[in-house]
Write a protein that holds these residues in place. Structure first.
Motif, PDB file in Angstrom:
ATOM      1  N   GLY A  32       0.767  -1.234   0.000  1.00  0.00           N
ATOM      2  CA  GLY A  32       0.000   0.000   0.000  1.00  0.00           C
ATOM      3  C   GLY A  32       0.796   1.281   0.000  1.00  0.00           C
ATOM      4  O   GLY A  32       0.214   2.369   0.089  1.00  0.00           O
ATOM      5  N   HIS A  33       2.107   1.227  -0.132  1.00  0.00           N
ATOM      6  CA  HIS A  33       2.928   2.432  -0.147  1.00  0.00           C
ATOM      7  C   HIS A  33       3.219   2.849  -1.589  1.00  0.00           C
ATOM      8  O   HIS A  33       3.107   2.043  -2.523  1.00  0.00           O
ATOM      9  CB  HIS A  33       4.238   2.189   0.609  1.00  0.00           C
ATOM     10  CG  HIS A  33       4.016   1.699   2.015  1.00  0.00           C
ATOM     11  ND1 HIS A  33       3.644   2.531   3.041  1.00  0.00           N
ATOM     12  CD2 HIS A  33       4.089   0.445   2.547  1.00  0.00           C
ATOM     13  CE1 HIS A  33       3.509   1.830   4.162  1.00  0.00           C
ATOM     14  NE2 HIS A  33       3.772   0.556   3.878  1.00  0.00           N
ATOM     15  N   GLU A  34       3.591   4.105  -1.780  1.00  0.00           N
ATOM     16  CA  GLU A  34       3.971   4.615  -3.089  1.00  0.00           C
ATOM     17  C   GLU A  34       5.491   4.708  -3.171  1.00  0.00           C
ATOM     18  O   GLU A  34       6.128   5.150  -2.221  1.00  0.00           O
ATOM     19  CB  GLU A  34       3.358   5.999  -3.343  1.00  0.00           C
ATOM     20  CG  GLU A  34       1.842   6.004  -3.384  1.00  0.00           C
ATOM     21  CD  GLU A  34       1.293   7.407  -3.603  1.00  0.00           C
ATOM     22  OE1 GLU A  34       2.073   8.284  -4.046  1.00  0.00           O
ATOM     23  OE2 GLU A  34       0.109   7.623  -3.319  1.00  0.00           O
ATOM     24  N   VAL A  35       6.045   4.310  -4.313  1.00  0.00           N
ATOM     25  CA  VAL A  35       7.493   4.343  -4.480  1.00  0.00           C
ATOM     26  C   VAL A  35       7.834   5.000  -5.808  1.00  0.00           C
ATOM     27  O   VAL A  35       7.304   4.621  -6.852  1.00  0.00           O
ATOM     28  CB  VAL A  35       8.117   2.932  -4.443  1.00  0.00           C
ATOM     29  CG1 VAL A  35       9.629   3.019  -4.644  1.00  0.00           C
ATOM     30  CG2 VAL A  35       7.796   2.233  -3.126  1.00  0.00           C
ATOM     31  N   ALA A  36       8.719   5.992  -5.750  1.00  0.00           N
ATOM     32  CA  ALA A  36       9.317   6.580  -6.946  1.00  0.00           C
ATOM     33  C   ALA A  36      10.819   6.333  -6.889  1.00  0.00           C
ATOM     34  O   ALA A  36      11.433   6.426  -5.813  1.00  0.00           O
ATOM     35  CB  ALA A  36       9.028   8.075  -7.019  1.00  0.00           C
ATOM     36  N   GLU A  66       5.617  -3.134 -13.674  1.00  0.00           N
ATOM     37  CA  GLU A  66       4.381  -3.904 -13.609  1.00  0.00           C
ATOM     38  C   GLU A  66       3.812  -3.938 -12.197  1.00  0.00           C
ATOM     39  O   GLU A  66       2.624  -4.227 -12.010  1.00  0.00           O
ATOM     40  CB  GLU A  66       4.625  -5.328 -14.097  1.00  0.00           C
ATOM     41  CG  GLU A  66       5.657  -6.098 -13.287  1.00  0.00           C
ATOM     42  CD  GLU A  66       5.846  -7.519 -13.788  1.00  0.00           C
ATOM     43  OE1 GLU A  66       4.831  -8.183 -14.076  1.00  0.00           O
ATOM     44  OE2 GLU A  66       7.012  -7.945 -13.918  1.00  0.00           O
ATOM     45  N   HIS A  67       4.637  -3.625 -11.215  1.00  0.00           N
ATOM     46  CA  HIS A  67       4.171  -3.620  -9.831  1.00  0.00           C
ATOM     47  C   HIS A  67       3.759  -2.229  -9.358  1.00  0.00           C
ATOM     48  O   HIS A  67       3.386  -2.058  -8.193  1.00  0.00           O
ATOM     49  CB  HIS A  67       5.265  -4.171  -8.917  1.00  0.00           C
ATOM     50  CG  HIS A  67       5.734  -5.537  -9.307  1.00  0.00           C
ATOM     51  ND1 HIS A  67       4.963  -6.667  -9.149  1.00  0.00           N
ATOM     52  CD2 HIS A  67       6.892  -5.957  -9.890  1.00  0.00           C
ATOM     53  CE1 HIS A  67       5.627  -7.723  -9.600  1.00  0.00           C
ATOM     54  NE2 HIS A  67       6.797  -7.316 -10.050  1.00  0.00           N
ATOM     55  N   GLY A  68       3.863  -1.231 -10.236  1.00  0.00           N
ATOM     56  CA  GLY A  68       3.411   0.101  -9.881  1.00  0.00           C
ATOM     57  C   GLY A  68       4.466   1.029  -9.334  1.00  0.00           C
ATOM     58  O   GLY A  68       4.140   2.075  -8.755  1.00  0.00           O
ATOM     59  N   VAL A  69       5.736   0.703  -9.516  1.00  0.00           N
ATOM     60  CA  VAL A  69       6.835   1.576  -9.086  1.00  0.00           C
ATOM     61  C   VAL A  69       7.140   2.549 -10.218  1.00  0.00           C
ATOM     62  O   VAL A  69       7.406   2.130 -11.349  1.00  0.00           O
ATOM     63  CB  VAL A  69       8.088   0.756  -8.740  1.00  0.00           C
ATOM     64  CG1 VAL A  69       9.238   1.677  -8.352  1.00  0.00           C
ATOM     65  CG2 VAL A  69       7.789  -0.240  -7.624  1.00  0.00           C
ATOM     66  N   GLU A  70       7.104   3.858  -9.922  1.00  0.00           N
ATOM     67  CA  GLU A  70       7.444   4.867 -10.929  1.00  0.00           C
ATOM     68  C   GLU A  70       8.966   5.027 -10.996  1.00  0.00           C
ATOM     69  O   GLU A  70       9.620   5.171  -9.959  1.00  0.00           O
ATOM     70  CB  GLU A  70       6.806   6.209 -10.588  1.00  0.00           C
ATOM     71  CG  GLU A  70       5.293   6.246 -10.790  1.00  0.00           C
ATOM     72  CD  GLU A  70       4.797   7.671 -10.870  1.00  0.00           C
ATOM     73  OE1 GLU A  70       4.608   8.199 -11.990  1.00  0.00           O
ATOM     74  OE2 GLU A  70       4.634   8.264  -9.793  1.00  0.00           O
ATOM     75  N   VAL A  71       9.518   5.016 -12.211  1.00  0.00           N
ATOM     76  CA  VAL A  71      10.964   5.096 -12.393  1.00  0.00           C
ATOM     77  C   VAL A  71      11.294   6.255 -13.323  1.00  0.00           C
ATOM     78  O   VAL A  71      10.818   6.299 -14.466  1.00  0.00           O
ATOM     79  CB  VAL A  71      11.536   3.786 -12.978  1.00  0.00           C
ATOM     80  CG1 VAL A  71      13.058   3.877 -13.082  1.00  0.00           C
ATOM     81  CG2 VAL A  71      11.116   2.588 -12.124  1.00  0.00           C
ATOM     82  N   PHE A  72      12.084   7.202 -12.818  1.00  0.00           N
ATOM     83  CA  PHE A  72      12.527   8.365 -13.577  1.00  0.00           C
ATOM     84  C   PHE A  72      14.030   8.216 -13.831  1.00  0.00           C
ATOM     85  O   PHE A  72      14.793   7.936 -12.903  1.00  0.00           O
ATOM     86  CB  PHE A  72      12.253   9.654 -12.807  1.00  0.00           C
ATOM     87  CG  PHE A  72      10.805   9.862 -12.460  1.00  0.00           C
ATOM     88  CD1 PHE A  72       9.967  10.568 -13.311  1.00  0.00           C
ATOM     89  CD2 PHE A  72      10.271   9.350 -11.277  1.00  0.00           C
ATOM     90  CE1 PHE A  72       8.634  10.761 -12.990  1.00  0.00           C
ATOM     91  CE2 PHE A  72       8.933   9.534 -10.945  1.00  0.00           C
ATOM     92  CZ  PHE A  72       8.115  10.248 -11.810  1.00  0.00           C
ATOM     93  N   ARG A  73      14.444   8.440 -15.079  1.00  0.00           N
ATOM     94  CA  ARG A  73      15.839   8.220 -15.448  1.00  0.00           C
ATOM     95  C   ARG A  73      16.615   9.529 -15.478  1.00  0.00           C
ATOM     96  O   ARG A  73      16.202  10.512 -16.092  1.00  0.00           O
ATOM     97  CB  ARG A  73      15.923   7.544 -16.822  1.00  0.00           C
ATOM     98  CG  ARG A  73      15.239   6.178 -16.863  1.00  0.00           C
ATOM     99  CD  ARG A  73      16.039   5.114 -16.138  1.00  0.00           C
ATOM    100  NE  ARG A  73      15.270   3.851 -16.027  1.00  0.00           N
ATOM    101  CZ  ARG A  73      15.779   2.718 -15.578  1.00  0.00           C
ATOM    102  NH1 ARG A  73      17.041   2.665 -15.208  1.00  0.00           N
ATOM    103  NH2 ARG A  73      15.035   1.635 -15.491  1.00  0.00           N
TER     104      ARG A  73
END
Length: 417
Positions: A32-36, A66-73
């Protein structure tokens, strides 16, 4: 919680740091946590961005796993793997990571409650500290290796007096100051936590490297229907591993008439030197390139004994390679060329034999004993039980979330009143 992770290494790369944070961020989101995540494009270990990744993972891109982790490069610096250019790459990526994170936070695109900065690359912790001060956010500094102590032992930085020694001292002092000023430091071993505690670092926690035991428990039972002893090293072919020992020991055993099949699988800075040494000694070892994850179990199934190795450098007394946990999960006998805490874990798990790092005669003796007494290879499931109990990512994520929540609570206005 909204967690911002700063890391130099992340999927789709495949390696110990990538697997650690891929698993932990997946667990965080599922709970239930948000991760960027802010990280450079995937360029480990080659130092280059593969053609098939250039569209999706270029600098400045944004994807969601696919698990909902946002990734910024962030930006990065292509290199050929030498220590100088890798350092410039780390510095470039860390500076870009800090800038990109600041821009995203200012625009409200991400709204982190807490930052985790994981090293190596060591420069990442400076990016984390700067962002924490700028936006008044709590920061967890994670030391996956024994930094800054490894600076003293890193090849390419010679011992002695003069400019190089001065650079080493300055790096050591700078990293130690960053650790001392951190609100929370996480290490992966109790031994290194003790070293940092002696230096005055407070707020220390230990979250081991981990594994997914179920993945490696798929390795079938050992097939004893072959006359030779089969030994396997699979992993990074870097400076830290001292893999020339395997080649030299295999050559000695072959000269003495013992039946040994040795295999090294992987890639890294030392690969050319290892291939050259192997050729000079008559090819006693089969050396193969890195294999994709779906072929790993096949190689473990071939082996009678798996190998984990570190050089005889003092900081490695405080280091536990995540490879050890993977090997314990396979159920195979482990030849552990290790000392310190790592050796203690292997002995505690009753899953193999410890070899003194750098001692070729010791390694030859261990493998002779396994050839002459193959029943020693039958270790049962003690290693697998140890891995399930101590280093499964599901339990490590629970402990990490407890630390995050505590640090966040302590940082809240009035928390220390």
């Amino acid at each position: 919680m909204r967690v911002l992770l700063l890391t130099h290494y992340f999927a789709p790369e495949d390696g110990a740091p990538q697997r650690r944070w891929g698993a932990l961020t997946r667990e965080f989101v599922e709970r239930g946590h948000e991760v960027a995540v802010i990280t450079p494009p995937p360029h480990y270990p080659s130092g280059k961005l593969a053609k098939h990744h250039r569209r999706t993972y270029r600098a400045g891109s944004h994807t969601t796993t696919e698990h909902g982790v946002e990734v910024f490069r962030s930006s990065w610096l292509p290199h050929r793997g030498d220590i100088i250019m890798r350092t410039f790459d780390h510095t470039t990526a860390a500076a870009s990571t800090a800038r990109r994170a600041a821009q995203l936070i200012k625009r409200g695109r991400i709204r982190p409650d807490i930052i985790v900065a994981t090293a190596p690359a060591i420069e990442t912790i400076y990016a984390g500290n700067w962002l924490g001060r700028k936006f008044s956010l709590p920061v967890i500094t994670e030391m996956r290796d024994a930094w800054p102590d490894l600076v003293t032992y890193m090849p390419g930085l010679a011992n002695g007096r003069g400019p190089v020694a001065m650079v080493k001292r300055r790096i050591h002092e700078s990293v130690t100051r960053a650790q001392l000023s951190a609100g929370q430091v996480v290490t992966t071993t109790s031994a290194f936590a003790g070293v940092l505690e002696e230096r005055g670092v407070e707020h220390l926690e230990i979250i081991r490297n981990g594994t997914v035991p179920e993945t490696y428990e798929q390795v079938p039972a050992r097939d004893a229907d072959h006359p030779e002893l089969r030994v396997l090293y699979m992993g990074n072919l870097g400076r830290s591993q001292g893999l020339d020992l395997i080649i030299r020991a295999a050559a000695i055993l072959r000269q003495q008439g013992y039946r040994l099949a040795a295999r090294i699988v992987g890639a890294g800075h030392e690969a050319p030197a290892l291939r050259q040494l192997n050729a000079q000694l008559g090819e006693p070892v089969e050396i193969l390139d890195r294999v994709p994850p779906n072929e790993v179990v096949h190689h473990y199934a071939w082996a009678d004994s798996t190998i984990v190795s570190l050089r005889d450098w003092e900081p490695f007394l405080w280091t536990i390679p995540s490879k050890l946990y993977e090997l314990l999960s396979t159920g195979r006998h482990v030849t552990g060329i290790l000392a310190g805490e790592s050796a203690g874990i292997l002995l505690e798990a009753h899953a193999g034999t410890v070899v003194q790092p750098g001692n070729v005669d010791d390694l030859v003796g261990v493998w002779k004993a396994l050839i002459e007494q193959p029943e020693r290879l039958e270790i049962g499931d003690t290693g697998q039980q140890w891995a399930r109990e101590h280093v499964a990512y599901s339990s490590l994520a629970t402990r990490y979330l407890e630390i995050l929540e505590r640090v966040l609570d302590d940082h809240a206005p009035g928390a220390r009143a």
